[in-house]
Design an enzyme around this catalytic site. Structure first.
Site, PDB file in Angstrom:
ATOM      1  N   SER A 478       0.799  -1.236   0.000  1.00 25.16           N
ATOM      2  CA  SER A 478       0.000   0.000   0.000  1.00 25.16           C
ATOM      3  C   SER A 478       0.824   1.275   0.000  1.00 25.16           C
ATOM      4  O   SER A 478       0.265   2.363  -0.082  1.00 25.16           O
ATOM      5  CB  SER A 478      -0.949   0.008   1.207  1.00 25.16           C
ATOM      6  OG  SER A 478      -0.223   0.000   2.414  1.00 25.16           O
ATOM      7  N   LYS A 521      -6.072   3.655   9.122  1.00 21.33           N
ATOM      8  CA  LYS A 521      -5.289   4.678   8.416  1.00 21.33           C
ATOM      9  C   LYS A 521      -5.952   6.050   8.508  1.00 21.33           C
ATOM     10  O   LYS A 521      -5.268   7.073   8.594  1.00 21.33           O
ATOM     11  CB  LYS A 521      -5.098   4.255   6.960  1.00 21.33           C
ATOM     12  CG  LYS A 521      -4.189   3.033   6.826  1.00 21.33           C
ATOM     13  CD  LYS A 521      -4.050   2.562   5.392  1.00 21.33           C
ATOM     14  CE  LYS A 521      -3.131   1.337   5.330  1.00 21.33           C
ATOM     15  NZ  LYS A 521      -2.953   0.826   3.955  1.00 21.33           N
TER      16      LYS A 521
END
Length: 598
Positions: A478, A521
């Site tokens: 990611s 996140k």
């Protein structure tokens, strides 16, 4: 007449529980001189439920009754048969708990036991409603997946309470012996039934809720593969005829409600995972933990430490500081331990000052300035490394066991000169992340060739890409878009916005792929005062499901190609050759709209 000789009786782990019963029956034998008194106890035990016992089990019981009557009472064979009959007749044949399908009652129980987790509660209520409409207990096995301390086990206990079922929990973490699940055959010494037979004996019903804990930590050894044994137990098509090795008769487990727990899904064998319906529990945000601490932890732990609630006052500022600077993990177990630590120190302080629980007028105030006196220095410091991000530095977002953190990507030029191009990476990166760095380097070179053909930076510069906190292992794809942006920032000598963070996997063609850990996140971005966040288009649905207070104050952009990130990060003016002539219509419209406002 056969007389049991107690002097010759040897207690083994499998027979110790029956020693007193055997001695009692022996006395009856000596008093009544009845040859069949040994089996009479078992006959009486089964007579009242004879109609409920399956015929194949009754047949085996009769055979064992006859065998017990002719065996010498001081022989090993007698004791083995006695133990076997004791297990066979003590099971709750035909006994079922009455299930309560009241959805409103279940919802109230779940709300009282757990704060938040609305999607988890909703799925459980749906599960109960389906069971009511179908009129059967058969259904999918639930697997509660999430980090430690988020309440997976307590949720299973709440489900049992809501349905009115008996609750039984056993852990399979590290289990590597199939005999623990399916039992050992009676031909072996000290043979015992497996965990499911013990479970039914303990709860006294054939339809309990069985919580199989830590199913992601199953072991495997020469003693067999426990996962294969669990396959039979958890498969609704097979468990109606489950056969324990010790009992050697089939038992119907189809009415048992199985709930499994796991921290991660990757280590669960695929055939086993296929039999489960996974409910993800991502954890609690700060506001959730504040409510849990106020409504439950503070009151319970205060009493557990012998302190009256009015003797301690914990301010909201202290509680929030405790959560954000000491207890960032998704669960509340660590928060509970820290609060308990505070109360222990207060208890010692009260005792030293001669105060006791009989003197409620003595009060201790816990506020942010004196919090460190009770729990020590903060374990987490400010996560934002840069106030103004320099050239070559971009903030990414990473999932961690503490709920997510910023992941800075730093790139610098080591040496420049004709043909000096090279690439070096550090930061204790895993194989997947190293591959992402290589892909990012390739994509960044291609973008610069298309955007600024005369820019020979990558061909003539030896580059070093580093991810800070090198002692922490990092892996995952990611960070790909963040690495590309860092490389391009250095190549163009242009910094990105200081309040920008991004995450997303990038392919060689510049496509942005979805990632995991959206909630964690987002929480990390909020902690770091991020105002603009970039997510893959494929994660739009995940972000929409987050609570409004978690998304507040963040401008989120969803992208499916890196060209869109380039525009957001650098405000690049249209006029250069497009990155990809085969871009989607959506990307083309984005470029046109961006050009209109520049």
């Amino acid at each position: 007449m056969k007389i049991f000789n107690s002097k010759n009786y040897t207690a083994t782990p499998s027979t110790w529980m029956n020693k007193e019963r055997v001695l009692k029956v022996t006395e009856e034998v000596q008093e009544t001189d009845d040859e069949h008194v040994f089996s009479e106890e078992f006959r009486i035990r089964t007579e009242q439920i004879k109609e409920k016992i399956p015929k194949h089990v009754l047949k085996v019981m009769k055979e064992e009754f006859a065998k017990l009557d002719i065996l010498e009472s001081d022989s090993n064979k007698f004791q083995d048969t006695y133990d076997y009959l004791n297990w066979l007749t003590i099971l709750p044949w035909g006994n079922f708990s009455d299930e309560n399908f009241d959805v409103l009652r279940a919802e109230k129980i779940l709300d009282n036991d757990h704060y938040g987790l609305s999607h988890v509660k909703e799925r459980i209520l749906e599960f109960i409603a389906v069971r009511k409409l179908r009129g059967t207990s058969k259904g999918k096995v639930i697997c509660l997946s999430g980090p430690p301390g988020v309440g997976k086990t307590s949720i299973g206990r709440s489900i049992a309470r809501a349905l009115g079922l008996e609750f039984f929990r056993f852990s399979v973490g590290g289990l590597d012996d199939v005999g623990e699940i399916k039992g050992t055959r009676r031909s072996y010494a000290n043979a015992l039934p497996g965990i499911m037979v013990k479970c039914l004996k303990t709860v006294g019903t054939l339809n309990p809720l069985v919580l199989i804990d830590e199913i992601d930590k199953l072991g495997k050894s020469s003693s067999g593969d426990p996962a294969s044994a669990l396959l039979e137990i958890l498969d609704p098509e097979q468990n109606a005829n489950f056969r324990d090795h010790y009992l050697d008769v089939t038992i119907d487990l189809s009415k048992v409600l199985f709930v499994c727990t796991a921290n991660v899904l990757d280590t669960i064998p695929k055939p086993l995972l296929d039999r489960m319906e996974v409910i993800n529990i991502s954890g609690y945000i700060t506001d959730d933990k504040m409510h849990i601490a106020r409504d439950h932890l503070l009151k319970t732990l205060c009493i557990d430490c012998g302190i009256k609630p009015e003797q301690v006052v914990v301010s909201d500022a202290a509680l929030r500081s405790l959560i954000e600077n000491y207890c960032r993990e998704p669960g509340v177990r660590n928060l509970q331990q820290h609060i308990e630590k505070i109360y222990r120190k207060i208890a010692l302080k009260l005792v030293r000052e001669g105060a006791s629980s009989e003197a409620p007028e003595v009060s201790v105030m816990i506020d942010e300035p004196n919090l460190a006196d009770y729990v020590g220095k903060p374990e987490f410091n400010e996560e934002k490394i840069y106030e103004e991000t320099p050239v070559g530095v971009v903030m990414g977002l990473a999932w961690t066991s503490t709920g997510g953190s910023p992941l800075y990507i730093e790139t610098t030029s080591v040496e420049e000169g004709e043909g000096k191009g090279g690439f070096h990476i550090t930061g204790q990166l895993g194989d997947v992340m190293k591959e992402s760095a290589e892909i990012a380097h390739t994509v960044a070179k291609r973008i610069m060739l298309e955007k600024e053909p005369k820019n020979r930076f990558f061909a003539n510069s030896e580059l070093h890409l580093h991810v800070p906190r090198g002692a922490t292992p990092k892996d995952g794809p990611s960070a790909g878009c963040t690495m590309i942006t860092s490389l391009l920032s250095l190549a163009m000598r242009k910094p990105v916005r200081k309040d920008l963070a991004m995450t997303g996997e990038v392919t060689l063609t510049g496509r942005i792929l979805p990632i995991g850990g959206v909630k964690e996140k987002t929480l990390a971005a909020s902690r770091s005062q991020v105002k603009m966040m970039i997510f893959p288009e494929g994660n739009r649905g995940d972000f929409d499901e987050l609570s409004c207070n978690l998304k507040e104050g963040i401008d989120v952009h969803f992208v499916d190609e890196y060209e869109q990130i380039f525009e957001l990060a650098f405000g690049y003016h249209l006029g250069s050759p497009p990155l990809n002539f085969t871009r989607s219509l959506t990307s083309l419209m984005w470029d046109l709209l961006s050009g209109c406002f520049q």
